[in-house]
Design a protein around this motif. Structure first.
Motif, short mmCIF file in Angstrom:
data_model
loop_
_atom_site.label_atom_id
_atom_site.label_comp_id
_atom_site.label_asym_id
_atom_site.label_seq_id
_atom_site.Cartn_x
_atom_site.Cartn_y
_atom_site.Cartn_z
N LEU A 326 -41.57 13.25 37.83
CA LEU A 326 -41.70 14.66 38.21
C LEU A 326 -42.92 14.82 39.11
CD1 LEU A 326 -39.90 14.70 35.61
CD2 LEU A 326 -40.93 16.92 35.08
N TRP A 327 -42.69 15.23 40.34
CA TRP A 327 -43.79 15.32 41.31
C TRP A 327 -44.46 16.69 41.28
CZ3 TRP A 327 -45.97 11.56 44.13
CH2 TRP A 327 -45.28 10.36 44.27
N LEU A 328 -45.81 16.68 41.17
CA LEU A 328 -46.58 17.90 41.39
C LEU A 328 -46.54 18.22 42.87
CD1 LEU A 328 -47.70 16.87 38.58
CD2 LEU A 328 -49.86 17.97 39.24
N LYS A 329 -46.52 19.50 43.19
CA LYS A 329 -46.37 19.92 44.58
C LYS A 329 -47.44 19.31 45.49
CE LYS A 329 -45.51 24.08 47.33
NZ LYS A 329 -45.45 25.57 47.31
N LYS A 330 -48.69 19.33 45.02
CA LYS A 330 -49.80 18.80 45.83
C LYS A 330 -49.62 17.30 46.09
CE LYS A 330 -53.61 18.09 43.54
NZ LYS A 330 -53.77 16.61 43.59
N ASP A 331 -49.25 16.56 45.06
CA ASP A 331 -49.05 15.12 45.21
C ASP A 331 -47.88 14.81 46.13
OD1 ASP A 331 -51.14 14.59 43.51
OD2 ASP A 331 -49.90 14.37 41.72
N LEU A 332 -46.85 15.64 46.06
CA LEU A 332 -45.68 15.42 46.90
C LEU A 332 -46.00 15.66 48.38
CD1 LEU A 332 -42.74 14.62 46.74
CD2 LEU A 332 -42.13 17.02 46.41
N GLU A 333 -46.82 16.65 48.64
CA GLU A 333 -47.23 16.91 50.03
C GLU A 333 -48.01 15.73 50.59
OE1 GLU A 333 -49.35 20.57 49.77
OE2 GLU A 333 -47.53 21.82 49.70
#
Length: 486
Positions: A326-333
């Motif tokens: 499950l990716w956190l939005k910040k990490d995914l960016e």
């Protein structure tokens, strides 16, 4: 009456020359059925150096792994299951794909209570013969999203950010089932066309692999892995096809890439939908009819790839049956801005039945196709980075890694078929792909088989096998009716 017409009328099951292009499940099923029905002149042309197509079992770690088809999906109405059900070859797969841990990209593991609630509403969002879909004009992704958030409202409050992260990984998981790049390209209505066979949906092949089923079909010796059984003398390997000429009413010609020309009275084409998409304008002379082309263009063959990591010892804690990312939005960016962007579509890792030292990962879509172009070293480094990013424990360096490359292989160009929203827009489907091209006398000249040509069991081995039998039976009925007329 012309000499060509007289020659065709004189053909019998014993003298008719049948060429089958592709020795995957459909091609093998067609060939074995034809031989059983009394046809003698049957020739399989296979581009690879092996038979099996997208069934590809290889030795790895403690026994074998399946690079392609891995499970027998369902029991009732499944011809694969019917063939092996009394042979003690299948076992129910542990529930890794239901009981997996949900891990966020900050190494936080979701409490089982929350994870189980989210899994429950996600599973209830999957349309299984749901009548609502009959009048639903959107994509499968649209439908699942509507149902997911509607069901979530009925539960005690769950952090919406976590619910969104879970929905994202659930989309990837389901897209791997469909072989879609994403669920928003899967037809909602079309989803109803797919039939699930009742019974256990993940039956694994113990330590034999899916190849064991094909060996049974060809009646090969189990202790001789290269035995072709009843197909001995009927298979030519490394025969990639350049052209199938079905012009006129006389014999057909099949030209191989090495220049060899083979003549036939009937050709059964079982190549993958991906190969048809890429090659049909040049492969067939004359060009295929508009309805056939529409089916080839409208149906879609997606990319689903696997990773197999072999370790000296099992790497997951005993209470970890696998995990999803499950990716956190910040990490995914940050990920999307890096050269490791393709890792976004690696959605999870799970144990392999009968293989305690292996972890199996999955990747879908455009990122899978990109991964296929990378060196194995880069792929492994990426996966190790992913483990460090997500897991709250260390994972050892693997002894060995395998990754599949189904799209990069010119003999496949993808994994398996689904009905897209574009399929619906073109008003086409497997029925147009299945339809044989025949002469005015009703003689099937150019026939089509393979999982993509099955109306209800597309994407499966049992579907592919049924289509091979279908085309063999078509020829049997043609010659039987001819004999009756004579």
């Amino acid at each position: 009456m012309s000499s060509a017409s007289l020659r065709l009328l004189s053909k019998t099951k014993q003298t008719a020359r049948i060429v089958i292009v592709g020795a995957g499940s459909a091609g093998i099923a067609a060939a074995t059925r034809l031989l059983d029905l009394g046809f003698r002149n049957v020739l399989l042309l296979e581009a690879e150096d092996r038979i099996g197509g997208r069934v590809h079992t290889i030795p790895f770690a403690d026994n074998v792994v399946d690079l392609g088809a891995q499970w027998c999906h369902g029991e009732k109405g499944n011809v694969v299951y019917d063939k092996v059900k009394d042979l003690d070859l299948l076992e129910v797969t542990d529930r890794h794909y239901e009981t997996y841990k949900c891990v966020r990209s900050n190494r936080e593991v979701l409490p089982d209570e929350i994870a189980d609630q989210l899994k429950g509403i996600a599973d209830s969002s999957i349309p299984d013969r749901q009548k609502e879909l009959l009048n639903f004009d959107g994509s499968l992704g649209d439908y699942i999203n509507l149902k997911y958030w509607k069901e979530l409202e009925k539960l005690p409050p769950i952090d919406r950010t976590i619910a969104e992260e879970f929905l994202e990984v659930f989309h990837k998981f389901e897209a791997s089932v469909e072989a879609a790049d994403h669920l928003f390209e899967v037809s909602g209505k079309g989803h109803l066309e797919y039939w699930l066979c009742e019974g256990e949906l993940l039956l694994n092949w113990r330590d034999k692999g899916y190849k064991r089923f094909l060996m049974l079909l060809i009646k090969a010796q189990e202790d001789q892995p290269d035995d072709l059984g009843i197909l001995k003398g009927h298979v030519l390997l490394n025969k990639r096809i350049a052209e199938i000429n079905w012009e006129g009413a006389d014999e057909l010609t099949v030209r191989c890439w090495n220049g060899e020309v083979i003549t036939a009275d009937h050709v059964i084409c079982t190549v993958s939908l991906g190969v048809l998409k890429e090659q049909h304008p040049k492969l067939f002379v004359p060009a295929l009819p508009a309805a056939k082309v529409r089916a080839i263009e409208g149906l879609k063959l997606g990319t689903v790839d696997k990773f197999f990591l072999e370790f000296e010892n099992p790497q997951l804690p005993q209470d970890w049956p696998g995990f999803n990312c499950l990716w956190l939005k910040k990490d995914l960016e940050e990920l999307r801005a890096s050269e490791l962007f393709w890792l976004e579509s690696v959605f999870g890792f799970y144990p392999v039945s009968q293989q305690p030292r292996i972890l199996q990962g999955w990747i879908i879509g455009p990122h899978a196709r990109h991964m296929e172009t990378l060196s194995e070293e880069k792929v492994l480094k990426g996966l190790q980075w992913l483990f460090r990013k997500f897991l709250p424990f260390e994972v050892a360096h693997p002894v060995r890694m395998l990754r599949t490359q189904w799209h990069a292989n010119p003999n496949f160009r993808g994994s398996y078929t689904f009905r897209s929203t574009y399929t619906e827009a073109l008003r086409t489907g497997a029925w147009d792909l299945e339809a044989p091209l025949q002469d005015v006398g009703g003689r099937p000249r150019l026939q089509f088989a393979g999982e993509a040509s099955h109306k209800h069991f597309y994407s499966t081995v049992h579907g592919a096998v049924e289509t091979g039998w279908r085309e063999a039976d078509r020829l049997h009925l043609y010659y039987r009716s001819r004999t009756a007329q004579l």
